[in-house]
Design a protein around this motif. Structure first.
Motif, PDB file in Angstrom:
ATOM      1  N   HIS A  41       0.820  -1.220   0.000  1.00  0.00           N
ATOM      2  CA  HIS A  41       0.000   0.000   0.000  1.00  0.00           C
ATOM      3  C   HIS A  41       0.853   1.270   0.000  1.00  0.00           C
ATOM      4  CE1 HIS A  41      -4.000  -1.865   1.607  1.00  0.00           C
ATOM      5  NE2 HIS A  41      -3.479  -2.574   0.626  1.00  0.00           N
ATOM      6  N   ALA A  42       2.108   1.172  -0.425  1.00  0.00           N
ATOM      7  CA  ALA A  42       3.038   2.312  -0.429  1.00  0.00           C
ATOM      8  C   ALA A  42       3.092   2.985   0.941  1.00  0.00           C
ATOM      9  CB  ALA A  42       2.681   3.313  -1.519  1.00  0.00           C
ATOM     10  N   LEU A  43       3.051   2.167   1.991  1.00  0.00           N
ATOM     11  CA  LEU A  43       3.080   2.685   3.366  1.00  0.00           C
ATOM     12  C   LEU A  43       4.480   3.163   3.755  1.00  0.00           C
ATOM     13  CD1 LEU A  43       1.339   3.085   5.900  1.00  0.00           C
ATOM     14  CD2 LEU A  43       1.989   0.773   6.598  1.00  0.00           C
ATOM     15  N   TYR A  44       5.515   2.502   3.292  1.00  0.00           N
ATOM     16  CA  TYR A  44       6.918   2.831   3.591  1.00  0.00           C
ATOM     17  C   TYR A  44       7.161   3.029   5.085  1.00  0.00           C
ATOM     18  CZ  TYR A  44       6.907   3.431  -1.433  1.00  0.00           C
ATOM     19  OH  TYR A  44       6.749   3.222  -2.776  1.00  0.00           O
ATOM     20  N   PRO A  45       6.993   1.962   5.871  1.00  0.00           N
ATOM     21  CA  PRO A  45       7.167   2.059   7.319  1.00  0.00           C
ATOM     22  C   PRO A  45       8.615   1.938   7.787  1.00  0.00           C
ATOM     23  CG  PRO A  45       6.534  -0.160   6.745  1.00  0.00           C
ATOM     24  CD  PRO A  45       6.538   0.637   5.461  1.00  0.00           C
ATOM     25  N   LEU A  46       9.562   1.756   6.859  1.00  0.00           N
ATOM     26  CA  LEU A  46      10.959   1.573   7.247  1.00  0.00           C
ATOM     27  C   LEU A  46      11.666   2.909   7.463  1.00  0.00           C
ATOM     28  CD1 LEU A  46      12.346  -1.242   4.902  1.00  0.00           C
ATOM     29  CD2 LEU A  46      11.235  -1.459   7.135  1.00  0.00           C
ATOM     30  N   THR A  47      12.642   2.871   8.343  1.00  0.00           N
ATOM     31  CA  THR A  47      13.570   3.980   8.527  1.00  0.00           C
ATOM     32  C   THR A  47      14.967   3.412   8.370  1.00  0.00           C
ATOM     33  OG1 THR A  47      12.094   5.166  10.023  1.00  0.00           O
ATOM     34  CG2 THR A  47      14.427   5.731  10.138  1.00  0.00           C
ATOM     35  N   LEU A  48      15.817   4.131   7.679  1.00  0.00           N
ATOM     36  CA  LEU A  48      17.197   3.720   7.482  1.00  0.00           C
ATOM     37  C   LEU A  48      18.099   4.669   8.255  1.00  0.00           C
ATOM     38  CD1 LEU A  48      19.348   1.981   6.021  1.00  0.00           C
ATOM     39  CD2 LEU A  48      19.268   3.666   4.190  1.00  0.00           C
ATOM     40  N   THR A  49      18.930   4.088   9.112  1.00  0.00           N
ATOM     41  CA  THR A  49      19.904   4.851   9.885  1.00  0.00           C
ATOM     42  C   THR A  49      21.292   4.413   9.460  1.00  0.00           C
ATOM     43  OG1 THR A  49      18.380   4.982  11.759  1.00  0.00           O
ATOM     44  CG2 THR A  49      20.701   5.450  12.207  1.00  0.00           C
ATOM     45  N   VAL A  50      22.140   5.349   9.110  1.00  0.00           N
ATOM     46  CA  VAL A  50      23.524   5.075   8.734  1.00  0.00           C
ATOM     47  C   VAL A  50      24.404   5.372   9.940  1.00  0.00           C
ATOM     48  CG1 VAL A  50      25.443   5.719   7.221  1.00  0.00           C
ATOM     49  CG2 VAL A  50      23.089   5.683   6.326  1.00  0.00           C
ATOM     50  N   VAL A  51      25.154   4.356  10.366  1.00  0.00           N
ATOM     51  CA  VAL A  51      26.116   4.522  11.446  1.00  0.00           C
ATOM     52  C   VAL A  51      27.490   4.545  10.769  1.00  0.00           C
ATOM     53  CG1 VAL A  51      27.003   3.606  13.624  1.00  0.00           C
ATOM     54  CG2 VAL A  51      24.574   3.297  13.030  1.00  0.00           C
ATOM     55  N   ALA A  52      27.970   5.750  10.497  1.00  0.00           N
ATOM     56  CA  ALA A  52      29.210   5.935   9.731  1.00  0.00           C
ATOM     57  C   ALA A  52      30.397   6.047  10.678  1.00  0.00           C
ATOM     58  CB  ALA A  52      29.105   7.191   8.873  1.00  0.00           C
ATOM     59  N   GLY A  53      31.493   5.417  10.275  1.00  0.00           N
ATOM     60  CA  GLY A  53      32.705   5.517  11.069  1.00  0.00           C
ATOM     61  C   GLY A  53      33.942   5.722  10.227  1.00  0.00           C
ATOM     62  N   ASN A  54      33.902   5.231   8.987  1.00  0.00           N
ATOM     63  CA  ASN A  54      35.067   5.327   8.115  1.00  0.00           C
ATOM     64  C   ASN A  54      34.589   5.654   6.702  1.00  0.00           C
ATOM     65  OD1 ASN A  54      37.675   5.190   7.160  1.00  0.00           O
ATOM     66  ND2 ASN A  54      37.815   2.962   7.234  1.00  0.00           N
ATOM     67  N   VAL A  55      34.056   6.866   6.559  1.00  0.00           N
ATOM     68  CA  VAL A  55      33.492   7.312   5.287  1.00  0.00           C
ATOM     69  C   VAL A  55      34.099   8.665   4.929  1.00  0.00           C
ATOM     70  CG1 VAL A  55      31.388   7.924   4.023  1.00  0.00           C
ATOM     71  CG2 VAL A  55      31.311   6.118   5.765  1.00  0.00           C
ATOM     72  N   ASP A  56      34.821   8.716   3.811  1.00  0.00           N
ATOM     73  CA  ASP A  56      35.376   9.986   3.335  1.00  0.00           C
ATOM     74  C   ASP A  56      34.245  10.939   2.969  1.00  0.00           C
ATOM     75  OD1 ASP A  56      38.077   9.413   3.602  1.00  0.00           O
ATOM     76  OD2 ASP A  56      38.312   8.728   1.532  1.00  0.00           O
ATOM     77  N   GLY A  57      34.280  12.136   3.516  1.00  0.00           N
ATOM     78  CA  GLY A  57      33.270  13.137   3.207  1.00  0.00           C
ATOM     79  C   GLY A  57      32.057  13.097   4.118  1.00  0.00           C
ATOM     80  N   LEU A  58      32.083  12.212   5.128  1.00  0.00           N
ATOM     81  CA  LEU A  58      30.966  12.124   6.072  1.00  0.00           C
ATOM     82  C   LEU A  58      31.558  11.895   7.457  1.00  0.00           C
ATOM     83  CD1 LEU A  58      27.824  12.054   6.275  1.00  0.00           C
ATOM     84  CD2 LEU A  58      27.986   9.567   6.059  1.00  0.00           C
ATOM     85  N   ALA A  59      31.357  12.849   8.346  1.00  0.00           N
ATOM     86  CA  ALA A  59      31.901  12.737   9.699  1.00  0.00           C
ATOM     87  C   ALA A  59      31.308  11.519  10.405  1.00  0.00           C
ATOM     88  CB  ALA A  59      31.586  14.007  10.487  1.00  0.00           C
ATOM     89  N   ALA A  60      32.106  10.914  11.280  1.00  0.00           N
ATOM     90  CA  ALA A  60      31.609   9.783  12.062  1.00  0.00           C
ATOM     91  C   ALA A  60      30.358  10.204  12.821  1.00  0.00           C
ATOM     92  CB  ALA A  60      32.685   9.295  13.023  1.00  0.00           C
ATOM     93  N   GLY A  61      29.330   9.368  12.749  1.00  0.00           N
ATOM     94  CA  GLY A  61      28.088   9.674  13.435  1.00  0.00           C
ATOM     95  C   GLY A  61      26.967   8.775  12.969  1.00  0.00           C
ATOM     96  N   ALA A  62      25.824   8.925  13.601  1.00  0.00           N
ATOM     97  CA  ALA A  62      24.611   8.214  13.193  1.00  0.00           C
ATOM     98  C   ALA A  62      23.724   9.213  12.469  1.00  0.00           C
ATOM     99  CB  ALA A  62      23.897   7.625  14.405  1.00  0.00           C
TER     100      ALA A  62
END
Length: 190
Positions: A41-62
């Motif tokens: 039903h195109a509800l889209y109940p998911l949430t995506l959280t990125v827990v970054a630690g070693n990503v160029d151009g993205l500071a460590a964080g959630a």
């Protein structure tokens, strides 16, 4: 053919463009209000959280992914990979080495209410959320394989410990569904 689980990650960082590919594959908007994986039903109940630690151009964080705006929003600064991996039942030692962890969580209550009239009464919505998480996880695996990256899905974690992390990594009112480690496979380090 190349899609495999990776449990040994190189110390090489991911690029922010590679992370963007993964989050888009999991929950990105395609045309109109549709997303990269199916949702009942195109509800889209998911949430995506990125827990970054070693990503160029993205500071460590959630970071929380907003599919409508295609942006990551910082929810907790600092490297939380070890704390999140520490909630797993057996995968802590190697999972914390992934450059980023992608956490899929879902609003089971909203889905239960939305599909309350479908049998089995009161339980159909949760089934749809779990299926959607599977679709998103597979999309991450396929995108990682296409990009020459490694990925692994971990479902063995202590829900209560993950929900109890401070600062909170799982959104309020959501249930953790899957945790995916993404990074460069160690055997391709050279």
């Amino acid at each position: 053919m190349q899609r495999r689980s990776t449990r040994s990650f190189a110390a090489r960082p991911l690029s922010i463009a590679q992370v963007a590919l993964m989050v888009w594959a999991a929950q990105g908007q395609t045309t109109g209000e549709r997303r990269s994986c199916p949702s009942a039903h195109a509800l889209y109940p998911l949430t995506l959280t990125v827990v970054a630690g070693n990503v160029d151009g993205l500071a460590a964080g959630a970071y929380r992914y907003d599919a409508e705006r295609d942006v990551l929003t910082l929810i907790a600064d600092g490297d939380h990979r070890d704390r999140v991996a520490g909630t797993t039942l057996a995968d802590h030692a190697w999972l914390r080495q992934a450059a980023a962890l992608l956490l899929l969580s879902g609003d089971l209550e909203a889905a239960a209410q939305h599909f309350a009239d479908q049998p089995p009464v009161g339980r159909r919505g949760a089934r749809y959320v779990w299926l959607e998480a599977g679709h998103a996880g597979q999309n991450i695996y396929l995108q990682a394989a296409e990009a020459g990256l490694g990925a692994v899905l971990v479902a063995g974690f202590d829900d209560d410990r993950l929900l109890g992390l401070t600062p909170a990594i799982v959104p309020s009112g959501q249930h953790p569904l899957a945790l995916l480690g993404v990074g460069h496979p160690a055997d391709l380090q050279s």
